[in-house]
Design an enzyme around this catalytic site. Structure first.
Site, PDB file in Angstrom:
ATOM      1  CB  CYS A 106      -0.987  -0.034   1.168  1.00  0.00           C
ATOM      2  SG  CYS A 106      -2.380   1.124   0.969  1.00  0.00           S
ATOM      3  CG  HIS A 210      -3.872  -3.629   2.916  1.00  0.00           C
ATOM      4  ND1 HIS A 210      -3.033  -3.137   3.886  1.00  0.00           N
ATOM      5  CD2 HIS A 210      -4.336  -2.544   2.228  1.00  0.00           C
ATOM      6  CE1 HIS A 210      -2.987  -1.820   3.803  1.00  0.00           C
ATOM      7  NE2 HIS A 210      -3.773  -1.438   2.806  1.00  0.00           N
ATOM      8  CD  GLU A 212      -1.947  -6.078   5.496  1.00  0.00           C
ATOM      9  OE1 GLU A 212      -2.101  -4.874   5.731  1.00  0.00           O
ATOM     10  OE2 GLU A 212      -1.342  -6.513   4.491  1.00  0.00           O
TER      11      GLU A 212
END
Length: 240
Positions: A106, A210, A212
């Site tokens: 990001c 993202h 994650e």
């Protein structure tokens, strides 16, 4: 193997700033009480931190200062954090000098682009006429499709696959591409750059989404394991 994860804006908190002063590093105080590491101090401290590491991950956070790429500040751009920008730019420069693998997520992708002379759209919604939604009230439940070309690095990581859905939480994106970078993936609906890679070596990869927030085995979201494994293999000194 040691990886430095530059996590968020708390990394350079008051305690760390005080520690830098105590260790003899110069700290410049700027408006709003924030401290910005002088360039020489940031580079010196980054060199100490990077010694003994195998890789660097630059993650999300507040917007990169537009002054770093010669643009006027847009009304929607986050308040400046010159301390974090200086710190992460020093880490990135030091990692590249060492040939250390870097993975940007990001804001991390955007910082890599700016560091290499690129620019950003400060507000996709108002500066990109064809833009679809890249940030949403659903936050980490909001996703959109991306696609990549047959000659990209992603094509090697995902044989027979040319697209996937990713979690999107960003209102800025790459405008002009930085030196030596190539586009790895774009948003399917509007062409926004979603992944970049440095040509040749050292290993530098950035993704706008993202990973994650992509649970393993998700039936709807792109499996980011091949990307993370590629970075870790580069950090282990293996070919990617």
């Amino acid at each position: 193997m040691r990886i430095l994860l530059v996590e968020d804006d708390r990394l350079l908190g008051d305690g760390v700033k005080a520690g830098l002063c105590g260790a003899g590093f110069a700290v410049d105080w700027v408006r709003d009480g924030e401290a910005a590491l002088a360039a020489v101090a940031a580079e010196s401290f980054a060199a100490i931190v990077l010694d003994g590491l195998d890789g660097l991950i630059l993650t999300g956070g507040l917007d990169v200062q537009p002054e770093l790429y010669g643009a006027e500040r847009h009304p929607t751009t986050d308040p400046a954090r010159p301390d974090r920008d200086a710190w992460e730019l020093a880490l990135l420069a030091g990692a590249q000098r060492r040939g250390m693998p870097v993975f940007g997520i990001c804001r991390g992708l955007q910082l890599i682009n700016v560091a290499l002379g690129g620019t950003l759209f400060q507000d996709i919604a108002t500066q990109v006429e064809t833009a679809g939604p890249h940030v949403h009230a659903d936050y980490d439940r909001h996703s959109h499709a991306i696609e990549w070309a047959a000659d990209s690095g992603f094509a090697k990581l995902y044989p027979g696959v040319t697209s996937g859905d990713v979690v999107s939480i960003h209102h800025q994106s790459i405008n002009a591409l930085g030196r030596g970078l190539r586009v790895e993936a774009r948003s399917t609906s509007d062409g926004i750059i979603e992944a970049i890679r440095l040509e040749g070596r050292p290993y530098v990869l950035g993704v706008q989404w993202h990973p994650e927030f992509h649970p393993p085995g998700s039936p709807t979201l792109m499996d980011c394991t091949p990307i993370l494994d590629e970075f870790l293999n580069a950090a282990r000194g293996r070919r990617w």
